[in-house]
Structures are given as C-alpha cells and as structure tokens.
Scaffold this motif. Sequence first.
Motif, mmCIF file in Angstrom:
data_model
loop_
_atom_site.group_PDB
_atom_site.id
_atom_site.type_symbol
_atom_site.label_atom_id
_atom_site.label_comp_id
_atom_site.label_asym_id
_atom_site.label_seq_id
_atom_site.Cartn_x
_atom_site.Cartn_y
_atom_site.Cartn_z
ATOM 1 N N UNK A 93 0.837 -1.204 0.000
ATOM 2 C CA UNK A 93 0.000 0.000 0.000
ATOM 3 C C UNK A 93 0.870 1.251 0.000
ATOM 4 N N UNK A 94 1.964 1.234 0.730
ATOM 5 C CA UNK A 94 2.878 2.380 0.734
ATOM 6 C C UNK A 94 3.421 2.638 -0.669
ATOM 7 N N UNK A 95 3.789 1.574 -1.387
ATOM 8 C CA UNK A 95 4.305 1.727 -2.752
ATOM 9 C C UNK A 95 3.244 2.327 -3.669
ATOM 10 N N UNK A 96 2.019 1.850 -3.542
ATOM 11 C CA UNK A 96 0.941 2.334 -4.401
ATOM 12 C C UNK A 96 0.576 3.776 -4.056
ATOM 13 N N UNK A 97 0.562 4.096 -2.778
ATOM 14 C CA UNK A 97 0.293 5.484 -2.386
ATOM 15 C C UNK A 97 1.356 6.422 -2.945
ATOM 16 N N UNK A 114 -5.012 8.504 -3.528
ATOM 17 C CA UNK A 114 -4.578 7.557 -2.499
ATOM 18 C C UNK A 114 -4.435 8.192 -1.132
ATOM 19 N N UNK A 115 -4.496 9.533 -1.067
ATOM 20 C CA UNK A 115 -4.264 10.224 0.211
ATOM 21 C C UNK A 115 -5.204 9.744 1.318
ATOM 22 N N UNK A 116 -6.494 9.501 1.037
ATOM 23 C CA UNK A 116 -7.387 9.063 2.130
ATOM 24 C C UNK A 116 -7.223 7.599 2.520
ATOM 25 N N UNK A 117 -6.433 6.842 1.773
ATOM 26 C CA UNK A 117 -6.310 5.401 2.035
ATOM 27 C C UNK A 117 -5.259 5.181 3.117
ATOM 28 N N UNK A 118 -5.672 4.597 4.219
ATOM 29 C CA UNK A 118 -4.748 4.385 5.336
ATOM 30 C C UNK A 118 -3.925 3.127 5.133
ATOM 31 N N UNK A 119 -2.749 3.136 5.716
ATOM 32 C CA UNK A 119 -1.858 1.981 5.648
ATOM 33 C C UNK A 119 -2.184 1.025 6.785
#
Length: 316
Positions: A93-97, A114-119
């Motif tokens: 998820x970090x890579x995709x963000x 991707x900003x609202x998507x939490x890790x």
Amino acid sequence: MTVDVPPAVPQGGGLPLLGRYLDHLRAERGLARNTLDAYRRDLARYADYLAEVGIGDPRAVATEDLQAFVAWLRARRTAAGRPYATSSVARIVVAVRGFHRFLAREGLTADDVAAPVSTPRSARSLPKALSVDDVARLLDAPVGGGPLPRRDRALLEVLYGAGLRISEATALDLDDADPVERLLRVRGKGDKERLVPYGDLAAEALDAWLVGGRPALSPRVPAVFVNARGGRLTRQGAWKVVGGHADRVGLAAEVSPHTLRHSFATHLLDGGADVRAVQELLGHASVTTTQIYTLVSRTALREVYERAHPRAQHAR
C-alpha cells in the motif's frame, strides 16, 4: 537507462506510468537496487489487480478502487496458502500510495486519490536477538584452518562486530577495509556511505581470512568475501553460512544474518551505548527505527526484575 517494468505489469493503456515512477525512484530519490526491486514486485501486484478489475489506466483509479485493492490484498494467499502478513500488505500500500502521489505531483491526475487510504498497521514486533553466550557459540562454530572456515569466521565476526546488513557485508571490497584504524567503509541503503568500527576479535578473524585464507581461493574479484570458486560471495551464500553454523551448534531459533545485526544493536544498548550512536552505526535514517531496540532492552530488564525481586509478583 530506463527501469523496466516487470513482466507481470501489462503494457497497455497508462500502465507504463508505473515504469516512469520507477525511473523517478531510481534517478531522483537514489533508491538502492534491492529497494527498487521490492517496489517493482509490489507495483506488479497492483497492476495485476487493475487488470483483474478492468482498469487499463491508473489515472482513472478512484479512492474507492484503492480501498477495494487493500481488501483484495487481504484476501490473497501466498504460495504456501497463507494470507499476506499485515506488514506485507502495508508495504504494498505504501508503494501504491507513493505512485499516486507522484501522478498528482506531476500533474497527471487532478488529485492524489490515495491520500485518504490508510496503511494497515501491524503489532510492533521486537527484533530477535541472541544472548551474548549464543553469539559466542555461533562465532566459534567454524573450525579448522582451511580457507572456508576462516572466511566463515571472518564473516560472522564482521556481521556481529560491525552490525552490517548482509548486502553491506557481501558488497565490501578490499579497499573498504582499513586494518590500521579498524574501520569499514560501508555502502548502505540509498548508496549512503558510513564508517563503522570493528573490534579486536573481528580484526583477528578478518586478518586471518585476508592473509591466510582468501588468497588460496584465487579470487577473481576485489570482494572481501568470496566463494569457493573465487567469485563474490552472494547474499544467499552468506545466509547459508550463518544458518549452517547456527544449526551446527544447536541454536533452536531460526538464525539469519539479520539476527546478528539485531544482536549487535541490542547488546550495545544493554551495555549503555547512546541510541543515536547506535543509529549512526546501523545506518538508520531515523532514530525512530533504532528505538525499537530499546524496547528489547526494557523487556529484558522487566524479565530480570520479575524473576529476581521478591515483591515483583503477587504470590498466587
């Protein structure tokens, strides 16, 4: 030179943007090759998902699609049939963000979707560290005066005595070792260099290897550590050295080169070393990464206290 997109990444539509992002990571951020390889693999999984749901261009992705991607990852299974670890999902998820942040910054999308998507967060795990006695058993495991036992002893002593990552140890060249000052010039993550000292026992083992062992293998490369054929010792080869000797002396837990690095940090802190000094020795970019080792030391202190103090635990 362009960084190739992995074969698993389809080339149609806007997905070559993934390759452009990898180029950015290599050229602008100077990430190490191993880190870039990890980004490639993680972004390939993202490309698999986009292909599966019929999204041909990542610029068309919405926040809801990314949230569904996280759920998709959680439902996936490894080759062994186990679900992905939370830490693995978080890394992907970090890579995709980062990729979608790049698209927004380059003006390729209007917003960072991707900003609202939490890790996903996993429980903070403590590094595994060997006791001082177990480290001594492991470092004494290579026996004999032949070239390979001398190499193994030097490798183990350097991994523990300098706290190196396995990739840093196998990348060492002869010019990187200063036997007079007892310093190693180490290239860490992001090709950042640091000088790391090593002690008497590591110096003795390294000298015995470089003078009395390495020449017998007819080295074809300038590497400090070479294999039986004279080529540079690989990371996989070094893992086998550590694991083989750990098995030989009967260490119950799985022992890897990183175990020696963990032990190096933990034993320094147990001995009173300042956490920022340990940070410099380990080559951590942030002291926050190093501070997890202080948790190990606190845990050890708590165990000693509870065993030894008469009022530590209420009688049952």
